[in-house]
Design a protein around this motif. Sequence first.
Motif, PDB file in Angstrom:
ATOM      1  N   ALA A 167      11.864  -3.683   6.509  1.00 37.21           N
ATOM      2  CA  ALA A 167      13.096  -3.192   5.861  1.00 37.21           C
ATOM      3  C   ALA A 167      13.442  -4.440   4.679  1.00 37.21           C
ATOM      4  O   ALA A 167      14.255  -4.155   3.570  1.00 37.21           O
ATOM      5  N   ASN A 168      12.835  -5.791   4.857  1.00 38.42           N
ATOM      6  CA  ASN A 168      13.192  -6.591   3.888  1.00 38.42           C
ATOM      7  C   ASN A 168      12.043  -6.896   2.859  1.00 38.42           C
ATOM      8  O   ASN A 168      12.043  -7.900   2.278  1.00 38.42           O
ATOM      9  N   PHE A 169      11.141  -5.923   2.822  1.00 38.00           N
ATOM     10  CA  PHE A 169      10.047  -6.030   1.799  1.00 38.00           C
ATOM     11  C   PHE A 169      10.276  -4.912   0.824  1.00 38.00           C
ATOM     12  O   PHE A 169      10.149  -3.830   1.295  1.00 38.00           O
ATOM     13  N   PRO A 170      10.374  -5.247  -0.412  1.00 41.68           N
ATOM     14  CA  PRO A 170      10.278  -4.223  -1.373  1.00 41.68           C
ATOM     15  C   PRO A 170       9.164  -3.466  -1.669  1.00 41.68           C
ATOM     16  O   PRO A 170       9.243  -1.955  -1.663  1.00 41.68           O
ATOM     17  N   THR A 171       7.988  -3.991  -1.221  1.00 41.82           N
ATOM     18  CA  THR A 171       6.790  -3.177  -1.511  1.00 41.82           C
ATOM     19  C   THR A 171       5.883  -3.312  -0.376  1.00 41.82           C
ATOM     20  O   THR A 171       6.034  -4.337   0.525  1.00 41.82           O
TER      21      THR A 171
ATOM     22  N   ARG B 255       3.168   0.629  -3.386  1.00 44.40           N
ATOM     23  CA  ARG B 255       4.240   1.443  -3.024  1.00 44.40           C
ATOM     24  C   ARG B 255       5.512   0.626  -2.572  1.00 44.40           C
ATOM     25  O   ARG B 255       5.302   0.130  -1.754  1.00 44.40           O
ATOM     26  N   GLU B 256       6.829   1.286  -2.884  1.00 48.58           N
ATOM     27  CA  GLU B 256       7.867   0.697  -2.513  1.00 48.58           C
ATOM     28  C   GLU B 256       8.005   1.027  -0.951  1.00 48.58           C
ATOM     29  O   GLU B 256       7.687   2.229  -0.392  1.00 48.58           O
ATOM     30  N   SER B 257       8.412   0.070  -0.214  1.00 47.94           N
ATOM     31  CA  SER B 257       8.367   0.299   1.386  1.00 47.94           C
ATOM     32  C   SER B 257       9.354   1.528   1.556  1.00 47.94           C
ATOM     33  O   SER B 257       9.330   2.235   2.614  1.00 47.94           O
ATOM     34  N   ALA B 258      10.546   1.494   1.230  1.00 44.35           N
ATOM     35  CA  ALA B 258      11.691   2.239   1.386  1.00 44.35           C
ATOM     36  C   ALA B 258      11.232   3.564   1.277  1.00 44.35           C
ATOM     37  O   ALA B 258      11.604   4.658   2.162  1.00 44.35           O
ATOM     38  N   SER B 259      10.376   4.111   0.507  1.00 43.43           N
ATOM     39  CA  SER B 259       9.694   5.393   0.222  1.00 43.43           C
ATOM     40  C   SER B 259       8.339   5.794   1.060  1.00 43.43           C
ATOM     41  O   SER B 259       8.018   6.908   0.718  1.00 43.43           O
ATOM     42  N   ALA B 260       7.899   4.580   1.396  1.00 43.66           N
ATOM     43  CA  ALA B 260       6.488   4.992   2.355  1.00 43.66           C
ATOM     44  C   ALA B 260       6.890   5.911   3.372  1.00 43.66           C
ATOM     45  O   ALA B 260       7.555   5.865   4.126  1.00 43.66           O
TER      46      ALA B 260
END
Length: 593
Positions: free
Chosen positions: A80-84, A114-119
């Motif tokens: 959650a706290n990592f942009p990629t 890759r962005e973490s939120a959309s992975a």
Amino acid sequence: MAAPILAYENLGIIQGSGWLFRGLDIHIGARDRLALIGRNGAGKTTLLKLIAGKIEADEGRRTIVPGTRVVLLEQEPDLANFPTLLDYVLSGDDAPARHEADAIADQLGIDLTRESASASGGERRRAAIVRALAMDPDVLLLDEPTNHLDIAAIDWLEDWLGRFRGAFIVISHDRTFLTRLTKQTLWLDRGSVRRAEIGFGGFEAWTEQVYAEEARNAEKLDAKLKLEEHWLLRGVTGRRKRNQGRLSKLHEMRAVRAAMMGPQGTANLSIGSDDVRTKVVIDVKGVSKSFGDRTIIKDLTLRITRGDRIGIVGANGAGKTTLLKLLTGELAPDTGHIRLAKTLDRIVIDQQRSLMAPNKTVREVLADGGDWIEVQGVKKHVIGYLKEFLFEPGLVDALVGTLSGGERSRLLLAREFARPSNLLVLDEPTNDLDLETLDLLQEVISDYDGTVLIVSHDRDFLDRTVTITLGLDGSGTVDVVAGGYEDWEKRRKQRVLGGKRANPRKVEPTAPPAPKVKLTYKDQRDYELLPKQIEQLEAAIARDEAALADPDLYARDPAAFDRLMKAIDTARARKDAAEHRWLELAEQAEALG
């Protein structure tokens, strides 16, 4: 036995109102390959975190050789706290070197920018594997490492762990993965732990002996087993025996289905005496589907009949979800047509488990808060029905949010299987399930009267359940094979698709054509005879592991125990060499046309 590099003595931890487990003694050698087995809720994940030093025990002493690096691959890492994904992989004081992470990511086929939120779940899992492996561990703790991975990535991970020079402990529902890799077993059962110097291949024979010995001891003491233990001992062993009978029935169904296959793998039902129209559930003729310039499904013709169990396999991105949506009518084909029976009443169980609201009780999920549930038209008490799905009666009023991931998956299966239906769609149903629940799921699918569509990367589960496998290679071609994953794999080997295990993401450059010469006499003989030798070695390993399952063997005859251990190691080494040799020869044969 060599001195352990990590050990726990008298380990215990309190969870909720009592001890989750207590008095455990665990030791890990420098080259151990341990399978950690136990029912959902037994504490397997908690035990891994204790061994890793991530949480504190309530009692017990942990010892570790100075300098030993212990790395835990968690089942659900928090990104959650990592942009990629790269930010996650390189985070913390113990972060791996960038070049090590990049090298593993390239082999595993993951873009760390890759962005973490959309992975996706698969991308997050691969990033976690990259981080764990790049940290150069001495002891690697793996919690369901194959979840969300496709078959190519699982093959790659198996190869990496086969070459790994340290120790590992793995929790997994993937029987094939465990059988190929493990040499010792830790069995977490009813608050205690047992260790056997056998791989997972000998686990079931070992547990049968333990259960039988417990039953004999209980009879000698004239003591009545507690209800839950009696149900567990009789239920598990009985289910395994019933499943052997079901496997025989499955092979008969496959033989019948193979006889119905035309030369192109399409079903020819006109030979049957029944009215074809009453048997066909999904009729696919000349179907193709593309997205942009990419062909996903190409010229597929297939008839799925009442009672078929269809397995869909292939690498991530090969088109499994597209094929599933075509077969269920959610997606229209570009060419050809698909006709679905008008009477279809489907149940869909997906990977998201979205129906499991954490603030509801088990009773509310199953029976809307009441005491009774209607199961396929038959009224059953909710507690009795829960026991059929391996739940203890006391959990009937527990909140869903307090259940483990595997228990929530099992509860969803119990809820959905109660509903009347004639088409069951299962998308990665084995994720988070323990081995006993997989046995139960196999049993339920076998007894299901309708048609089943299963998307799964669990090779053993497919071999135990499906009558037809639809294999996708990413080119648009769909192999239609009567049988399970192993049958599809044999088809692929015969055509030498891919030769050696390939990078699951990269497309290798085309090599210049080899000159047209013949294989030497020795090479040709090896190419023809090695498959049989590999089968014989696999049989020898299974036989010796079954012999090692005898819990009294070491005390009774330590020399025989050592001979069996050496024989298994030798056979495994010969098998690995034979497989490598055959793949090399298969590549040469393919190049020679």
